[in-house]
Design a protein around this motif. Structure first.
Motif, PDB file in Angstrom:
ATOM      1  N   GLU A  81       1.955   9.125  -6.488  1.00 43.67           N
ATOM      2  CA  GLU A  81       2.487  10.398  -6.006  1.00 43.67           C
ATOM      3  C   GLU A  81       3.674  10.887  -7.108  1.00 43.67           C
ATOM      4  O   GLU A  81       3.537  12.047  -7.463  1.00 43.67           O
ATOM      5  CB  GLU A  81       3.137  10.378  -4.572  1.00 43.67           C
TER       6      GLU A  81
ATOM      7  N   GLU B 205       0.988  -1.347   0.001  1.00 43.85           N
ATOM      8  CA  GLU B 205       0.079  -0.010   0.018  1.00 43.85           C
ATOM      9  C   GLU B 205       1.024   1.173   0.089  1.00 43.85           C
ATOM     10  O   GLU B 205       0.797   2.175  -0.938  1.00 43.85           O
ATOM     11  CB  GLU B 205      -0.920  -0.209   1.180  1.00 43.85           C
TER      12      GLU B 205
ATOM     13  N   LYS C 157       1.185   4.064  -2.972  1.00 46.47           N
ATOM     14  CA  LYS C 157       0.976   5.543  -2.755  1.00 46.47           C
ATOM     15  C   LYS C 157       1.997   6.265  -3.272  1.00 46.47           C
ATOM     16  O   LYS C 157       1.818   7.443  -3.952  1.00 46.47           O
ATOM     17  CB  LYS C 157       0.650   5.677  -1.411  1.00 46.47           C
TER      18      LYS C 157
END
Ligand SMILES: Nc1ncnc2c1ncn2[C@@H]1O[C@H](COP(=O)(O)OP(=O)(O)OP(=O)(O)O)[C@@H](O)[C@H]1O
Ligand SMILES: [Mg+2]
Length: 631
Positions: A602, A594, A598
């Motif tokens: 980004e 996870e 992320k």
């Protein structure tokens, strides 16, 4: 404003510019605006000059050319200073045909087209206005009406020198239409236009057996001979050859050396004597700039032929070489893509730069100096700072060989490869790797590439590829930092505070507790080690930086992240070193957790928002860099 409105405006503008009057009125006008009587050569020169010149690193940059021709500043400066300028001053060079010589797709036609389009626009301005005898198919200069014996008086009064004689047609019209009263002859302002065949002509050779000299000098109009009774009546002649139509302006002579000799001789007499022979008439005066172009092979075989010697001395050759600077080459591709059908495709950042690197490498000769390799030379030519070298070195490098820019890959080849990649793969987005691959595949189809050359070029492709790898890694690493510039700046400020304290043998204040602390040796070393500064050399390096800072301060300049090349490199490497593992793991994992997911999102978002990628090219970049870091 809609297009119809613009059309009306254009017509109204044109109406406003129109001028018509008698020769007497024209003479009044000349008193006020003597420049309108200038020669064709002078008008071209003034057009270029009026657009403005700036000087960059000792080389003149003519604005007239700079929005369409890139990296040709030196050649253009030579062209303006050694041809257009002296020709405008009526010096002898204007009596030669201007022959642009350069490799294929090197911008010769573009240059000539710019002059033609430029002159069309310039003739609509106040400074570039042109006037002609009304109704004359050759838009003859009204001043030709002044008889020879009065020309020195005219010069005294007006300060204008008149060249050329009244043409047979206007001589006849003067008698028949105006009863010999020169002052009544009607004069009008004309506007150059290639479409309307006014002041701009183009001649291109076709089959020498069928091509007629009439294309250049006009021909008898058989339908009117009966009316005028004789072939030697100028009214029975159509003055509609390219030389006639280009009078007062410019004529482009395409592929001049492919042309039959008989055509060339006409041109020679025109340039040399300012007149040419048409039909059964006395010589016809014409005032026009003749600009021809050819490639080097044709030119060499032309001068090798003894028969052409006389022609040769009447031609002035100006080289138009390829550009040798990567950034300028990129601009060429951008321009060509903008003008093409593939303009809406997404081109990942650095794609064109990498293609340009390959191209420029093929145009350079191996430096003679042992301390400079081809890549370094490429960077120096591009005006990049290379530690330990300056502009003197660049000059020396350029003087090593005279033929650089006359060989190598042409821009059209690169653009063709880019478009064929796009079309073949139906891609919406291409990156540097796609293009390098396509350039490589295309080498087999290129007609003029020998096996040895191919070997060499393949090597350049892999050099460009290595450069791209570095760029790609840096880009991703930068995108991993929240705000790269900010982080670099913070790290540098921190380093500088410590260096200052170290050199001055003082302590620092902890910003949080206010406690006095020693300079952070570990931090300083971790940065310096990135660029190989040894324990023994550290003191000298730190002092050098302080000296640089105080030198900046004295000049009132701010010392910043870009002020010291090696320090910047050290900071960058340090930032990247801290990141390397994160980048490596995040970009190459097949099953991101996870947290990693992320981060990836980004980074992709940052690549899109701040670096110009789209989501395809950003993801491709990440995958590629992942594979690079895991090698
Ligand atoms: N230095 C340059 N700056 C800008 N564009 C360039 C440059 N060199 C080439 N080009 C572009 O490359 C293409 C080919 O150029 P152009 O047709 O003017 O070359 P050429 O020298 O007339 O070639 P040829 O010998 O094939 O007739 C054009 O789209 C042109 O704009
Ligand atoms: Mg051409």
């Amino acid at each position: 404003m809609d297009i119809l409105r613009k059309l009306t405006n254009y017509r109204e503008e044109e109406e406003k510019l129109r001028w018509e009057g008698t020769f007497r009125d024209y003479l009044d006008l000349l008193k006020e605006k003597p420049w309108v009587a200038q020669s064709a050569h002078s008008r071209v020169y003034n057009m270029i000059k009026d657009a403005g010149v700036e000087e960059v690193d000792g080389v003149k940059k003519y604005r007239f050319f700079s929005h369409q021709l890139f990296g040709l500043e030196e050649a253009l400066e030579k062209l303006v200073e050694e041809y257009f300028h002296p020709a405008a001053k009526r010096l002898d060079v204007r009596k030669r045909i201007l022959l642009l010589m350069g490799p294929v797709s090197g911008g010769k036609s573009t240059l000539v087209t710019m002059l033609k389009r430029g002159l069309e626009a310039y003739s609509r301005t106040e400074q570039g206005a042109v006037f002609a005898i009304k109704g004359c198919p050759m838009h003859e200069d009204p001043l030709h009406l002044i008889p020879q014996h009065l020309r020195s008086d005219f010069y005294e009064e007006y300060g204008i020198r008149i060249e050329g004689n009244l043409s047979p047609l206007n001589m006849l019209r003067l008698e028949e239409e105006y009863g010999g009263r020169i002052e009544d002859v009607l004069v009008e302002r004309i506007f150059f236009s290639e479409d309307k065949r006014t002041g701009i002509g183009t001649f291109s050779p076709s089959d020498p057996k069928s091509q007629d000299i009439a294309d250049l000098t006009g021909s008898i109009d058989f339908s009117t001979i009966a009316e005028y009774g004789s072939e030697s009546d100028p009214r029975a002649y159509r003055f509609d050859g390219e030389l006639n139509k280009a009078n007062r302006g410019i004529m482009e002579f395409q592929e001049m050396l492919k042309c039959d000799e008989k055509f060339l001789w006409h041109l020679l007499s025109l340039t040399q004597e300012g007149n040419f022979k048409a039909g059964r008439f006395a010589l016809i005066s014409a005032d026009e700039l003749i600009i021809a172009h050819t490639n080097e092979t044709e030119y060499r075989s032309f001068i090798a032929n003894k028969k052409n010697e006389a022609l040769h001395s009447r031609i002035i050759v100006m080289p138009v070489p390829y550009n040798l600077r990567v950034t300028e080459e990129e601009k060429i591709y951008e321009k060509m893509i903008r003008e093409s059908d593939v303009a809406d495709i997404h081109i990942a950042p650095h794609t064109l730069k990498v293609a340009a690197m390959f191209t420029i490498l093929t145009r350079l000769r191996e430096p003679k100096r042992a301390d400079i390799d081809l890549l370094k030379k490429m960077r120096l030519y591009d005006g990049m700072a290379v530690e330990g070298y300056n502009s003197q070195d660049v000059k020396e490098l350029k003087n090593e060989y005279q033929d650089e820019g006359m060989f190598g890959i042409d821009p059209r080849y690169v653009i063709n490869r880019i478009s064929s990649t796009i079309i073949k793969k139906e891609m919406k987005s291409i990156n540097a790797l796609d293009v390098l691959l396509s350039l490589k595949e295309g080498l087999d189809q290129h007609p003029s590439i020998t096996p040895e050359l191919k070997e060499k070029y393949l090597n350049f492709i892999s050099l460009a590829r290595k450069e791209y790898d570095e760029i790609a890694k840096k880009e991703v690493q930068k995108a991993f930092v929240y705000s790269y510039e900010e982080s670099a700046k913070t790290l540098m400020d921190n380093y500088l505070d410590n260096v200052e304290a170290f050199c001055n043998k003082v302590k620092l204040h902890d910003p949080l507790t206010g406690e006095e602390i020693n300079p952070d040796e570990k931090l300083m070393r971790s940065i310096e080690e990135q660029i190989g500064i040894s324990e023994n050399a550290k003191k000298a390096f730190r002092e050098e930086i302080l000296i640089r800072i105080s030198a900046y301060a004295r000049k009132g300049k701010r010392f910043d992240y870009n002020s010291h090349d090696r320090l910047r490199e050290a900071i960058q490497k340090k930032l990247f070193a801290d990141l390397k593992d994160v980048v490596k793991i995040t970009t190459s994992t097949k099953t991101p957790d996870e947290q990693q997911l992320k981060k990836i999102n980004e980074v992709v978002a940052r690549l899109i928002d701040d670096y110009g990628y789209n989501s395809t090219s950003a993801n491709e970049l990440l995958r590629y860099v992942g594979s690079l870091l895991n090698r």
